[in-house]
Design a protein around this motif. Sequence first.
Motif, PDB file in Angstrom:
ATOM      1  N   GLU A 286       0.807  -1.211   0.000  1.00  0.00           N
ATOM      2  CA  GLU A 286       0.000   0.000   0.000  1.00  0.00           C
ATOM      3  C   GLU A 286       0.849   1.273   0.000  1.00  0.00           C
ATOM      4  O   GLU A 286       0.338   2.378  -0.227  1.00  0.00           O
ATOM      5  N   PHE A 287       2.191   1.123   0.256  1.00  0.00           N
ATOM      6  CA  PHE A 287       3.091   2.278   0.219  1.00  0.00           C
ATOM      7  C   PHE A 287       3.431   2.677  -1.222  1.00  0.00           C
ATOM      8  O   PHE A 287       3.811   3.822  -1.479  1.00  0.00           O
ATOM      9  N   ARG A 288       3.341   1.736  -2.145  1.00  0.00           N
ATOM     10  CA  ARG A 288       3.909   1.928  -3.471  1.00  0.00           C
ATOM     11  C   ARG A 288       3.396   3.162  -4.217  1.00  0.00           C
ATOM     12  O   ARG A 288       4.189   3.850  -4.870  1.00  0.00           O
ATOM     13  N   PRO A 289       2.092   3.500  -4.157  1.00  0.00           N
ATOM     14  CA  PRO A 289       1.646   4.705  -4.878  1.00  0.00           C
ATOM     15  C   PRO A 289       2.277   5.994  -4.358  1.00  0.00           C
ATOM     16  O   PRO A 289       2.292   7.006  -5.082  1.00  0.00           O
ATOM     17  N   PHE A 290       2.799   5.973  -3.128  1.00  0.00           N
ATOM     18  CA  PHE A 290       3.316   7.188  -2.511  1.00  0.00           C
ATOM     19  C   PHE A 290       4.842   7.274  -2.539  1.00  0.00           C
ATOM     20  O   PHE A 290       5.402   8.349  -2.332  1.00  0.00           O
ATOM     21  N   LEU A 291       5.508   6.144  -2.777  1.00  0.00           N
ATOM     22  CA  LEU A 291       6.968   6.134  -2.786  1.00  0.00           C
ATOM     23  C   LEU A 291       7.492   6.953  -3.964  1.00  0.00           C
ATOM     24  O   LEU A 291       6.987   6.852  -5.082  1.00  0.00           O
ATOM     25  N   GLY A 292       8.495   7.763  -3.687  1.00  0.00           N
ATOM     26  CA  GLY A 292       9.076   8.613  -4.727  1.00  0.00           C
ATOM     27  C   GLY A 292       8.355   9.929  -4.907  1.00  0.00           C
ATOM     28  O   GLY A 292       8.713  10.714  -5.801  1.00  0.00           O
ATOM     29  N   THR A 293       7.328  10.194  -4.106  1.00  0.00           N
ATOM     30  CA  THR A 293       6.573  11.449  -4.237  1.00  0.00           C
ATOM     31  C   THR A 293       6.797  12.384  -3.051  1.00  0.00           C
ATOM     32  O   THR A 293       6.108  13.402  -2.935  1.00  0.00           O
ATOM     33  N   CYS A 294       7.713  12.048  -2.159  1.00  0.00           N
ATOM     34  CA  CYS A 294       8.023  12.928  -1.032  1.00  0.00           C
ATOM     35  C   CYS A 294       8.704  14.200  -1.529  1.00  0.00           C
ATOM     36  O   CYS A 294       9.300  14.233  -2.611  1.00  0.00           O
ATOM     37  N   ARG A 295       8.645  15.250  -0.714  1.00  0.00           N
ATOM     38  CA  ARG A 295       9.264  16.518  -1.100  1.00  0.00           C
ATOM     39  C   ARG A 295      10.771  16.361  -1.289  1.00  0.00           C
ATOM     40  O   ARG A 295      11.351  16.926  -2.219  1.00  0.00           O
ATOM     41  N   PHE A 296      11.379  15.577  -0.413  1.00  0.00           N
ATOM     42  CA  PHE A 296      12.825  15.374  -0.491  1.00  0.00           C
ATOM     43  C   PHE A 296      13.133  13.979  -1.020  1.00  0.00           C
ATOM     44  O   PHE A 296      12.539  12.991  -0.581  1.00  0.00           O
ATOM     45  N   SER A 303      10.121  12.194  10.180  1.00  0.00           N
ATOM     46  CA  SER A 303       9.389  13.415  10.542  1.00  0.00           C
ATOM     47  C   SER A 303       9.648  14.527   9.537  1.00  0.00           C
ATOM     48  O   SER A 303       9.393  15.690   9.829  1.00  0.00           O
ATOM     49  N   GLU A 304      10.143  14.137   8.340  1.00  0.00           N
ATOM     50  CA  GLU A 304      10.485  15.131   7.331  1.00  0.00           C
ATOM     51  C   GLU A 304       9.226  15.836   6.820  1.00  0.00           C
ATOM     52  O   GLU A 304       8.174  15.199   6.632  1.00  0.00           O
ATOM     53  N   PRO A 305       9.311  17.148   6.601  1.00  0.00           N
ATOM     54  CA  PRO A 305       8.161  17.857   6.015  1.00  0.00           C
ATOM     55  C   PRO A 305       7.935  17.393   4.578  1.00  0.00           C
ATOM     56  O   PRO A 305       8.882  17.115   3.843  1.00  0.00           O
ATOM     57  N   GLY A 306       6.667  17.274   4.217  1.00  0.00           N
ATOM     58  CA  GLY A 306       6.348  16.863   2.852  1.00  0.00           C
ATOM     59  C   GLY A 306       6.528  15.376   2.610  1.00  0.00           C
ATOM     60  O   GLY A 306       6.597  14.942   1.455  1.00  0.00           O
ATOM     61  N   ALA A 308       5.358  11.900   1.882  1.00  0.00           N
ATOM     62  CA  ALA A 308       4.115  11.373   1.311  1.00  0.00           C
ATOM     63  C   ALA A 308       3.552  10.236   2.146  1.00  0.00           C
ATOM     64  O   ALA A 308       2.322  10.089   2.247  1.00  0.00           O
ATOM     65  N   LEU A 309       4.412   9.426   2.747  1.00  0.00           N
ATOM     66  CA  LEU A 309       3.913   8.311   3.563  1.00  0.00           C
ATOM     67  C   LEU A 309       3.255   8.822   4.841  1.00  0.00           C
ATOM     68  O   LEU A 309       2.183   8.329   5.226  1.00  0.00           O
ATOM     69  N   LEU A 310       3.871   9.801   5.499  1.00  0.00           N
ATOM     70  CA  LEU A 310       3.278  10.346   6.717  1.00  0.00           C
ATOM     71  C   LEU A 310       1.936  11.017   6.410  1.00  0.00           C
ATOM     72  O   LEU A 310       0.973  10.881   7.183  1.00  0.00           O
ATOM     73  N   ASP A 311       1.883  11.706   5.286  1.00  0.00           N
ATOM     74  CA  ASP A 311       0.614  12.327   4.884  1.00  0.00           C
ATOM     75  C   ASP A 311      -0.451  11.269   4.614  1.00  0.00           C
ATOM     76  O   ASP A 311      -1.622  11.440   4.976  1.00  0.00           O
ATOM     77  N   ALA A 312      -0.039  10.138   3.976  1.00  0.00           N
ATOM     78  CA  ALA A 312      -0.997   9.066   3.670  1.00  0.00           C
ATOM     79  C   ALA A 312      -1.519   8.421   4.943  1.00  0.00           C
ATOM     80  O   ALA A 312      -2.693   8.033   5.020  1.00  0.00           O
TER      81      ALA A 312
END
Length: 335
Positions: A286-296, A303-306, A308-312
């Motif tokens: 379930e992580f796969r759609p979000f991997l590679g889309t983080c801000r950094f 705890s990094e801003p942006g 994608a996994l934490l937002d999900a």
Amino acid sequence: MSRRKLSRQQQWRIDKIQAEKTKRAERKETHSAEKEARGEYGPEQTGRVIAHFGRTLDIADDAHRLFHCHQRANLDSLVTGDRVIFRAGDDATGVIEARLERDSTLERPDARGNLRPVAANVDRILIVFAVEPAPHPNLIDRYLVACEATGITPVLLLNKTDLLPEDGGELRRWLAEYEQLGYDVVPASIKEEHGLDVLTRQVHEFTTVFVGQSGVGKSSLIGALLPEEDLRVGALSEQQRKGTHTTTTARLYRFPAGGELIDSPGIREFGLMHLTERQVADGFIEFRPFLGTCRFRDCRHRSEPGCALLDAVEQGHISASRFASYRHIIASLEA
């Protein structure tokens, strides 16, 4: 930590054992060569490794006849499930000439972290857990991550459902979560003969390997599916509520109606130390759609801003429990 230096007597014993093993292998190779020179081996044919004991292996031919074969010294290590070329003798012995290419390989790290194959040409991995000994979702997640890394389809089997409370308890909630992720889940009970028909359909026409902690009933399940096989079933320890190992080497069993099953030695925990953090994250499907889309780009999902996994997780697209399980696995790799 430096390796402890062996005493002279300890080193002598090790050298002696290795020398004896080498002599035994040379004697078998010589005996095999003598039989070949006398024309006692037939033509080359294909077979499947049913079980292996060092360089001696049980091989089944296409007619399912069993031969106790010696492996050529120049061949790489073989594992249960390998397809081979061998030549058979009249006395149900033979010699393995070559290994055919593997479609898949199930590997797990040894004590030193080196990957070691344990089964080959596997289509499905049946992860067996039970109401007792009590499972933990992080252990199940470790198995799933390992399966995803191999590319072999996993199936979850909850055994001993006759011990479940009437409301199903927390285990039912776990199962529902895995089913929502798209995993096949099979509840079963040998005592109540429940779920065996579903399990039979899951393994039909596939080569399936059974994995799971000791004591979860792998051998009992195989005994129910293949009652003609003489399997030893270990009793569950009343004091520790943990299983005792009953299977000492991976062995392949054939279903009369089609399909094959590999029973592996009891595995209390599936090591993942050979995987990178990204590979572990990929193992949580379930992580796969979000991997590679983080801000950094180098985000570690802490705890990094942006992130994608934490937002999900915050938005409910990823369950907090599964994300905590992921973090637990990463922490164990770092340790």
